[in-house]
Design a protein around this motif. Sequence first.
Motif: not given
Length: 191
Positions: A151-157, A186-190
């Motif tokens: 899901l992270h790789g698919a940007r479904k954070l 971290r990716a969600v915050q960015n």
Amino acid sequence: MGAQSEKPVLLSTEVRFRLKVRSGLSTVCVIREEDLGRHHLGSSTFPPHHINLPTLFDPSDCAAIIMSVAELKAKGNAAFAAKDYQGAIQAYNDAIAAATSPEDAVHVLYSNRSACYAGLRDWTKALDDAESCIKANPSFAKGYGRKGAALHGARKLEEAVDAYSAGLGIAPNDAGLTKGLADVQRAVQNE
């Protein structure tokens, strides 16, 4: 009682089939054209649907080409370690096809194949296998890590956060899940 086989599948110059060695035990067997001597798998005189495997060969005579689920898993693990993701996927496919008992730990095979698809950045297939892993064994925390990574790789954070959190609900001290959750947060915050 002899070995029984299911309908073989022709793959270029080899036949793959599931061989029932004895009651409750089966394995994937691969017979290559060169293993059959005078027979030609692709010829019209020897189409795969006409193969009578128990009379064609004695399975005990071809032990080298019969692999157990554990051997196929080990082959997949070695290919994965060498970053041969396609080779690993094929070995895990064969292991999943041969798995017939809980001892075969099919959830681990799905987890491993999910990691291969993630290595190829095929997030859809990585997610499908992660979900199959979780369905096969909902208490296997690593499956949630595979799902979170896909899901992270698919940007479904947000969904990735949920997957890692579900895994940490099962294994609160799992370092991989903790790191995965921190990375995706971290990716969600960015964003």
